[in-house]
Design a protein around this motif. Structure first.
Motif, PDB file in Angstrom:
ATOM      1  N   HIS A 265       0.865  -1.178   0.000  1.00 58.58           N
ATOM      2  CA  HIS A 265       0.000   0.000   0.000  1.00 58.58           C
ATOM      3  C   HIS A 265       0.905   1.231   0.000  1.00 58.58           C
ATOM      4  O   HIS A 265       1.458   1.617   1.032  1.00 58.58           O
ATOM      5  N   LEU A 266       1.074   1.846  -1.154  1.00 52.22           N
ATOM      6  CA  LEU A 266       2.062   2.916  -1.321  1.00 52.22           C
ATOM      7  C   LEU A 266       1.775   4.123  -0.431  1.00 52.22           C
ATOM      8  O   LEU A 266       2.716   4.789   0.034  1.00 52.22           O
ATOM      9  N   GLU A 267       0.497   4.407  -0.173  1.00 50.19           N
ATOM     10  CA  GLU A 267       0.165   5.574   0.655  1.00 50.19           C
ATOM     11  C   GLU A 267       0.477   5.318   2.129  1.00 50.19           C
ATOM     12  O   GLU A 267       0.801   6.239   2.870  1.00 50.19           O
ATOM     13  N   ARG A 268       0.369   4.070   2.560  1.00 51.32           N
ATOM     14  CA  ARG A 268       0.662   3.761   3.962  1.00 51.32           C
ATOM     15  C   ARG A 268       2.158   3.815   4.233  1.00 51.32           C
ATOM     16  O   ARG A 268       2.598   4.081   5.348  1.00 51.32           O
ATOM     17  N   TYR A 269       2.956   3.530   3.210  1.00 54.33           N
ATOM     18  CA  TYR A 269       4.418   3.582   3.345  1.00 54.33           C
ATOM     19  C   TYR A 269       4.943   4.650   2.390  1.00 54.33           C
ATOM     20  O   TYR A 269       5.519   4.346   1.343  1.00 54.33           O
ATOM     21  N   PRO A 270       4.725   5.926   2.734  1.00 53.02           N
ATOM     22  CA  PRO A 270       5.019   7.023   1.797  1.00 53.02           C
ATOM     23  C   PRO A 270       6.517   7.214   1.570  1.00 53.02           C
ATOM     24  O   PRO A 270       7.339   7.025   2.479  1.00 53.02           O
TER      25      PRO A 270
ATOM     26  N   ARG B 283      11.720   3.079  -4.800  1.00 52.59           N
ATOM     27  CA  ARG B 283      10.337   3.569  -4.827  1.00 52.59           C
ATOM     28  C   ARG B 283       9.726   3.408  -6.217  1.00 52.59           C
ATOM     29  O   ARG B 283       8.560   2.992  -6.350  1.00 52.59           O
TER      30      ARG B 283
ATOM     31  N   GLU C 231       6.333   1.288  -7.188  1.00 52.00           N
ATOM     32  CA  GLU C 231       5.201   1.861  -7.919  1.00 52.00           C
ATOM     33  C   GLU C 231       4.875   1.065  -9.182  1.00 52.00           C
ATOM     34  O   GLU C 231       3.705   0.837  -9.506  1.00 52.00           O
TER      35      GLU C 231
ATOM     36  N   SER D 295       8.857   0.813  -0.845  1.00 56.08           N
ATOM     37  CA  SER D 295       7.875   1.888  -0.944  1.00 56.08           C
ATOM     38  C   SER D 295       8.369   3.165  -0.280  1.00 56.08           C
ATOM     39  O   SER D 295       8.179   4.268  -0.805  1.00 56.08           O
TER      40      SER D 295
ATOM     41  N   ASN E 195       2.796  -2.333  -6.489  1.00 57.82           N
ATOM     42  CA  ASN E 195       1.631  -1.599  -5.997  1.00 57.82           C
ATOM     43  C   ASN E 195       0.494  -2.583  -5.698  1.00 57.82           C
ATOM     44  O   ASN E 195       0.103  -3.387  -6.538  1.00 57.82           O
TER      45      ASN E 195
END
Length: 355
Positions: free
Chosen positions: A161-166, A331, A335, A275, A339
């Motif tokens: 989850h890319l948003e959880r591990y910015p 990263r 992505e 991520s 993802n």
């Protein structure tokens, strides 16, 4: 994955042993029906394992389950057998082969032979079998666990989850490099090797930090708690224990290290580090090698080779300016390939095409 199922019209039942209250509540809040059933995480006890199969069978019948989606070794084997007994479609997910296929001990080699027989029996009628790397598919075919007509697919791990591990930019220039290891603290995951490397390098690079996050495991492969405490007291390593907010620790570290020789699917811990934007040092083994583009976002070392691991860590100690560019590449890889939305879409397509 559960959210993806529900968004696509599925009603989800989650079966597992020993639900913690917070886990059960979180699933209930999503609209998931949680069901407990007995399952031993380790060992092979024929009577207890048969009881697990019968309990899963009863769950399928009572709840009129239309599709069984088991993952990890025992649920795949026993769930597939239960689905076979009830005529229920099964699409199983092989998330790595674990200790049993690590060949790290006589016990592991014996268990592998038993597990091969159980897998062959259990998977033979599955609608589809999903793997997380091509090496595991090849091994199953080589061992005769799969026949030539069985329907197999490969996805790149469980996804992240890319948003959880910015992502965070890391323009490291100082010699205070922070290396972090996150895993169950067993030998096969490389915990002892990481501590050995820290001991060798700490004298020469006193500003370097070596952090360990994870539980002491109750398996025979567990590392020595006494050694862990001693190295922590001597400030050779920093031991944090088990942490739920791992992303915070990764964000404040520089290089992720996992010198595992456990048969991984694709380690979730590495995906989290990718991520966030960390260079990776891991082993040239199934599941791990997929996460590293050599000398672009990390370094691959051969399993159980302490000197290679030391050289990999030393590279970043002597070249801190490489951490930023390699982390950026990690990263981008997360992505493009890992993802979770991409992975979930692939799994849903496999399910919808094989029911």
């Amino acid at each position: 994955m559960i959210k993806s199922f529900m968004a696509n019209g599925y009603k989800v039942f989650a079966g597992a042993p020993n639900f913690q209250d917070n886990t059960s509540q979180a699933l209930s809040d999503l609209g998931v029906v949680t069901i407990e059933f007995p399952l031993q995480r380790t060992g092979l006890n024929p009577w207890k394992d048969l009881l697990s199969v019968l309990k899963i069978r009863n769950i399928i019948i009572k709840n009129e389950i239309d599709l069984l989606f088991p993952y990890t070794i025992k649920p795949v084997i026993y769930g597939s057998l239960a689905g076979r007994f009830t005529g229920t479609p099964v699409i199983s997910l092989i998330t790595g082969l674990g200790f049993t296929f690590s060949k790290s001990s006589i016990k592991a080699r014996v268990l592998q032979k038993v597990t091969e027989v159980l897998y062959k029996l259990a998977l033979s009628k599955n609608n589809a079998i999903i793997f997380q790397n091509s090496d595991d598919v090849a091994l199953f075919r080589e061992k005769g666990i799969l026949n030539k007509n069985q329907n197999t697919h490969i996805v790149d791990g469980s996804g992240i989850h890319l948003e959880r591990y910015p992502f965070r930019e890391n323009n490291k220039v100082s010699d205070k490099i922070i290396f972090v290891f996150v895993a169950r603290l067993i030998r096969e995951k490389g915990a002892d090797l990481f501590m050995d490397a820290a001991q060798k390098l700490k004298t020469e690079f006193p500003k370097a930090e070596f952090h360990i996050i994870g539980n002491i495991d109750n398996s025979p492969s567990s590392i020595s708690p006494n050694r862990l405490s001693e190295l922590n007291e001597r400030k050779i390593i920093t031991y944090h224990g088990f942490k739920k907010n791992v992303e915070n620790y990764l964000t404040n570290s520089d290089v992720f290290v996992l010198p595992t020789y456990y048969r991984e699917g694709i380690p979730r811990s590495i995906l989290e580090a990718l991520s966030i934007g960390m260079p990776i040092i891991t082993t040239n083994t199934p599941g791990c090698k997929e996460t590293v583009l050599r000398n672009e976002n990390g370094i691959l070392v051969e399993p159980k080779q302490l000197n290679e691991l030391i050289l990999g860590i030393r590279f970043f100690l002597e070249n801190p300016a490489a951490i930023g560019p390699m982390g950026n590449r990690s990263r981008k890889l997360a992505e493009k390939r890992f993802n979770v939305d991409i992975i979930n879409d692939m799994i849903l397509k496999i399910i919808n095409n094989n029911l």
